[in-house]
Design a protein around this motif. Structure first.
Motif, PDB file in Angstrom:
ATOM      1  N   GLN A  98      28.134  48.550  33.899  1.00  0.00           N
ATOM      2  CA  GLN A  98      28.424  48.697  35.327  1.00  0.00           C
ATOM      3  C   GLN A  98      29.694  49.497  35.590  1.00  0.00           C
ATOM      4  OE1 GLN A  98      26.925  44.928  37.676  1.00  0.00           O
ATOM      5  NE2 GLN A  98      28.221  44.250  36.010  1.00  0.00           N
ATOM      6  N   PHE A 120      32.087  52.670  39.247  1.00  0.00           N
ATOM      7  CA  PHE A 120      31.532  51.317  39.189  1.00  0.00           C
ATOM      8  C   PHE A 120      30.226  51.276  39.968  1.00  0.00           C
ATOM      9  CE2 PHE A 120      30.793  47.091  40.877  1.00  0.00           C
ATOM     10  CZ  PHE A 120      30.927  46.292  39.754  1.00  0.00           C
ATOM     11  N   ARG A 122      27.221  48.373  40.827  1.00  0.00           N
ATOM     12  CA  ARG A 122      26.717  46.999  40.719  1.00  0.00           C
ATOM     13  C   ARG A 122      25.248  47.055  40.334  1.00  0.00           C
ATOM     14  NH1 ARG A 122      25.969  42.350  39.696  1.00  0.00           N
ATOM     15  NH2 ARG A 122      26.546  40.542  40.955  1.00  0.00           N
ATOM     16  N   THR A 256      27.615  37.571  35.493  1.00  0.00           N
ATOM     17  CA  THR A 256      28.244  37.082  36.721  1.00  0.00           C
ATOM     18  C   THR A 256      28.368  35.567  36.653  1.00  0.00           C
ATOM     19  OG1 THR A 256      27.354  38.906  38.017  1.00  0.00           O
ATOM     20  CG2 THR A 256      28.047  36.944  39.221  1.00  0.00           C
ATOM     21  N   LYS A 339      38.569  36.970  44.677  1.00  0.00           N
ATOM     22  CA  LYS A 339      37.125  36.832  44.443  1.00  0.00           C
ATOM     23  C   LYS A 339      36.675  35.383  44.622  1.00  0.00           C
ATOM     24  CE  LYS A 339      34.545  39.679  43.222  1.00  0.00           C
ATOM     25  NZ  LYS A 339      33.635  40.545  44.006  1.00  0.00           N
ATOM     26  N   SER A 364      29.663  39.673  46.195  1.00  0.00           N
ATOM     27  CA  SER A 364      29.148  40.861  45.515  1.00  0.00           C
ATOM     28  C   SER A 364      29.290  42.122  46.356  1.00  0.00           C
ATOM     29  CB  SER A 364      27.678  40.657  45.132  1.00  0.00           C
ATOM     30  OG  SER A 364      26.891  40.467  46.300  1.00  0.00           O
ATOM     31  N   GLU A 366      32.051  43.164  47.590  1.00  0.00           N
ATOM     32  CA  GLU A 366      33.416  43.677  47.458  1.00  0.00           C
ATOM     33  C   GLU A 366      33.772  43.832  45.985  1.00  0.00           C
ATOM     34  OE1 GLU A 366      37.400  42.855  49.897  1.00  0.00           O
ATOM     35  OE2 GLU A 366      36.867  41.164  48.621  1.00  0.00           O
ATOM     36  N   VAL A 367      34.333  44.976  45.648  1.00  0.00           N
ATOM     37  CA  VAL A 367      34.796  45.246  44.282  1.00  0.00           C
ATOM     38  C   VAL A 367      36.310  45.409  44.323  1.00  0.00           C
ATOM     39  CG1 VAL A 367      34.694  46.820  42.330  1.00  0.00           C
ATOM     40  CG2 VAL A 367      32.645  46.376  43.666  1.00  0.00           C
ATOM     41  N   CYS A 386      35.059  54.991  48.598  1.00  0.00           N
ATOM     42  CA  CYS A 386      34.063  53.957  48.843  1.00  0.00           C
ATOM     43  C   CYS A 386      32.869  54.509  49.609  1.00  0.00           C
ATOM     44  CB  CYS A 386      34.692  52.791  49.611  1.00  0.00           C
ATOM     45  SG  CYS A 386      36.139  52.083  48.773  1.00  0.00           S
ATOM     46  N   LYS A 399      40.273  48.394  46.024  1.00  0.00           N
ATOM     47  CA  LYS A 399      39.023  47.709  46.358  1.00  0.00           C
ATOM     48  C   LYS A 399      38.124  48.550  47.249  1.00  0.00           C
ATOM     49  CE  LYS A 399      41.070  45.205  50.291  1.00  0.00           C
ATOM     50  NZ  LYS A 399      41.375  43.876  50.843  1.00  0.00           N
ATOM     51  N   PRO A 433      36.951  45.014  37.096  1.00  0.00           N
ATOM     52  CA  PRO A 433      36.676  44.482  38.431  1.00  0.00           C
ATOM     53  C   PRO A 433      36.765  42.962  38.386  1.00  0.00           C
ATOM     54  CG  PRO A 433      34.852  45.847  37.589  1.00  0.00           C
ATOM     55  CD  PRO A 433      35.739  45.520  36.444  1.00  0.00           C
TER      56      PRO A 433
END
Length: 784
Positions: A98, A120, A122, A256, A339, A364, A366-367, A386, A399, A433
């Motif tokens: 990822q 990154f 997901r 996860t 997180k 999930s 937000e990174v 982003c 982020k 992350p």
């Protein structure tokens, strides 16, 4: 090179570097000249260190400048995984990527940032481990009934997100010491009152390690019983710590990791253990025996910071499922734990499945990137790219929000070394992350030495019989030796015999009082302003005591060398303030100083006393050339004027040429002085001519053959205009008179109306009028 020093200060010079390694650590633009004969007499070794442009201007060849640059090298760069849910291929968690790249090397030079991009994505259908940690104090009795069927129901819902889902269950109550629970034997067996059948109190119990069997979850949770304690806050932090650090017992995979913390009460934290006589800080280690936490009576509750550290180290994302009453408390806790999410739990936990799904989607989306502890002197900065073109820097650059599973985001990361490690060893940092196990490993290699230092010659003959190591064009002296070539021992430095070599002839001053005598050689001292430099065998020279012009050394038009200006081309004088350029002396007729002066230092010196001005063109007492020759040109060209009768005797001293128009007249720029003239003749007509004198003194006149005569006035428009003006003026006067009369009449009428309204008529009685009524008074009436 002294001239360059005048242009601006240099951090490289201020560093006073004694070696190439020290020099390149002074700044990213500093270089070291290793050319052997680079230094001038009296200059210290540190003068080899300067910015690159200065070294080149001092005469150091590019190939002799040591200027190592930083670099980056990607060692592992697997592409991020593109995988859809329900795909036929089943990848192991470690085979899913990822984050990209995975491993790289950065070579860092002090002050020079190295930048790399991090991608990154997901992954879809990514495995999930979920551990349900539940408060089993008596107040959660009705919640336990709903949680007993949670396993299979949650499995069905999570299949919409991932095909690889595992679930586990744990419970907690409180530390098994007073005053948190009652320690009487009866209460230890059954802490509940009345006929309630409760289990013995405990701190934390791992009921079910992570499993993919939802039915097993329902079975084991169905066997659990409520317990009880005395105070309202619970010992949930002890349980969270054990869940985080006991990875093998819980069964966490590198996927996860979700921890659902379900309670209807507050929490104890570090320091509260003193109430039960527990003073040892929590050690953050696993203490599970037979799936029970056995050290709750020995170690205090963990602090919030300690929990944050362990949850982050083990990539666990926390979901707080709490009742409405404690929402505010756990939202504040959420702000301290990265997180994490908070959901409102209904009074009987009936909404727990939807709460978990909503919280998972929130986490999930937000990174957030975090890095491991940085070595001393190393800084890192982030810039995010982003979704929907949203870019951020500084803390927000770590982020990206509002991303969906399958979205790809990028980060630009700058790593800068502000100093070299003491031992110059390599360091490793990691970026990952939050909440994910994947990470980028970065090996930091610091450039603290020059390549030429590894090629140094120990005990070199070039360093006075082997008293030093010859490296990078200079000697690095052995211990106890000193001097540019290590020619002296430290014992000889201050001897009088050595000082004699540092005095000029017939002078008592050592190094002209501008330096120190070291080993019989002057090493000139540095001034506070690094642009100002002493030099010379006896430090008798400098680059700042030359003549000045307009406040600048050498007028800004030369270089100060040993207190004497060396002027640039086209300049001369002691302060280089005399320009040899004759352009400022050029008159409008194309001659230098109008042919009536000399050009000295860019300024005309008029030799004819009648002429003045910047180009000797002004003459206050002179009759103009045009006025002087006007009559002669008029008589010769048009046979009229005051000299018509004597033209052949007085006006034959010039050659005359007729031209058709003014455009045909000679124009400025020719070698001979030229004057353009415009004069009136006896008929009030304008005529144009030029007058010039060549180098042989011969005068030449060019005249336009047709004068410009003004045309007579047009009578009819003038008369018509006058008549029209008189008529218009008369009409205007009549209109004004009429307007004034109207105003006057209106005022008079208004005055009359006002007087009419103010009139008062006499209202007295008629003298002959008599009333018809007679009044008689009774004489006996007394008013009773």
């Amino acid at each position: 090179w002294n001239g360059f020093a005048q242009q601006g200060g240099s951090d490289c010079i201020k560093a006073n570097a004694k070696s190439c390694g020290e020099c390149i650590q002074a700044g990213p633009n500093c270089g070291w000249c290793k050319k052997i004969d680079f230094l001038q007499e009296g200059e210290p070794t540190s003068a080899r260190c300067d910015d690159l442009a200065a070294l080149k201007s001092k005469g150091c060849p590019v190939e002799d400048i040591e200027n190592p640059r930083g670099d980056k090298q990607v060692l592992e760069d697997r592409e991020v995984t593109n995988r859809k849910i329900g795909a036929a291929e089943k990848l192991k968690p470690e085979a899913i990527t990822q984050i990209q790249p995975q491993k790289l090397v950065l070579k860092l030079r002090v002050g020079e940032p190295q930048t790399f991009s991090l991608k990154f994505k997901r992954a879809e259908d990514y495995p999930i481990d979920l551990y349900y940690l539940m408060d089993l104090s008596y107040s959660m009795k009705d919640d336990l009934e709903n949680v007993k069927s949670l396993g299979t129901a949650l499995m069905l819902e999570m299949e919409k997100i991932t095909s690889d889902f595992r679930i586990g269950f744990g419970s907690f109550v409180e530390k098994t010491v007073m005053p948190y629970i009652s320690t009487t034997p009866a209460k230890l067996r059954n802490p509940c009152t009345g006929d309630q059948n409760c289990t013995s109190p405990f701190s934390y119990k791992n009921v079910l390690s992570l499993t993919s069997e939802g039915n097993k979850f329902n079975e084991l949770v169905g066997k659990q019983h409520i317990s009880g304690n005395l105070d309202s806050p619970e010992g949930g932090f002890d349980a969270i710590m054990q869940v985080a650090v006991c990875g093998e017992q819980i069964g966490w995979r590198n996927v996860t990791r979700l921890l659902v913390f379900s309670t209807d009460a507050g929490f104890h934290f570090a320091g509260d253990g003193k109430l039960g006589g527990i003073v040892l800080p929590n050690d953050g280690k696993c203490h599970l025996e037979n799936n029970m936490y056995t050290m709750s009576h020995y170690y205090d509750y963990p602090s919030i910071a300690h929990l944050v550290q362990k949850l982050s180290e083990n990539n666990i994302q926390t979901i707080f499922a709490v009742t409405e009453e404690f929402q505010a408390v756990y939202k504040e806790l959420k702000n301290l734990i990265p997180k994490s999410a908070v959901g409102t739990l209904s009074s009987n936990s009936s909404n727990v499945i939807q709460l978990i799904i909503d919280a998972y989607n929130s986490l999930s989306s937000e990174v957030i990137l975090e890095n491991s502890k940085l070595p001393k002197g190393v800084t890192i900065s982030y810039k995010s790219f982003c979704k929907n073109g949203v870019n951020d820097t500084q803390e927000d650059g770590r982020k990206c929000s509002n991303i969906s599973i399958g979205d790809e985001v990028k980060f630009e990361i700058n790593v800068t070394a502000n100093e070299c490690p003491k031992k110059g060893q390599n360091e490793t940092i990691k970026i990952k992350p939050l909440g994910f196990t994947e990470e980028v490993e970065i090996n930091l290699q610091f450039i603290c030495e020059c390549q030429c230092q590894s090629e140094g010659e120990p005990n070199s003959p070039a360093c006075h019989e082997g008293n030093g190591t010859f490296e990078c064009g200079a000697c690095r002296c052995n211990e106890g030796r000193i001097g540019r070539l290590c020619e002296c021992s430290t014992d000889e430095v201050n001897s009088e015999d050595m000082d004699a070599y540092c005095r000029r002839e017939n002078s008592t001053e050592i190094c002209s009082n501008n330096g120190e005598c070291i080993c019989g050689q002057c090493v000139c001292k540095k001034r506070e302003n690094t642009n100002e430099v002493y030099s010379g065998k006896y430090c008798e020279c400098d680059n700042f005591n030359c003549d000045r012009s307009n406040g600048l050394i050498c007028g800004g038009n030369g270089i100060c060398k040993c207190r004497v200006c060396e002027c640039f081309p086209n300049f001369t004088g002691s302060a280089c303030d005399c320009s040899l350029d004759t352009f400022p002396c050029m008159a409008s007729n194309g001659q230098i100083c109008n042919g009536r002066g000399t050009c000295e230092c860019g300024t005309c010196n008029c030799t004819d006393p009648k002429f003045q001005g910047a180009t000797c063109e002004m003459c206050q007492t002179c009759v103009g050339v045009c006025a002087e020759h006007k009559d002669c040109v008029q008589c010769r060209a048009f046979d009229k004027g005051e000299k018509k009768e004597t033209c052949s005797q007085e006006c034959m001293h010039f050659n005359m040429t007729r031209v058709e128009s003014r455009d045909k007249l000679p124009q400025p720029g020719q070698p001979d002085p030229l004057s353009h003239c415009k004069e009136k003749d006896v008929d009030d007509c304008w005529f144009y001519f030029t007058y010039s004198v060549n180098s042989n003194g011969e005068a030449s006149v060019h005249v336009v053959e047709t004068p410009e005569c003004p045309s007579g006035p047009d009578i009819i428009p003038i008369v018509a205009g006058v008549v029209a003006g008189i008529v218009l003026i008369g009409l205007a006067l009549l209109l004004i008179w009429k307007l004034l009369m109207i105003i006057h009449d209106r005022r008079e009428f208004a005055k009359f109306e006002k007087e009419k309204m103010n009139a008062k008529w006499d209202t007295g009685e008629n003298p002959i009028y008599k009333s018809a009524v007679t009044t008689v008074v009774n004489p006996k009436y007394e008013g009773k």
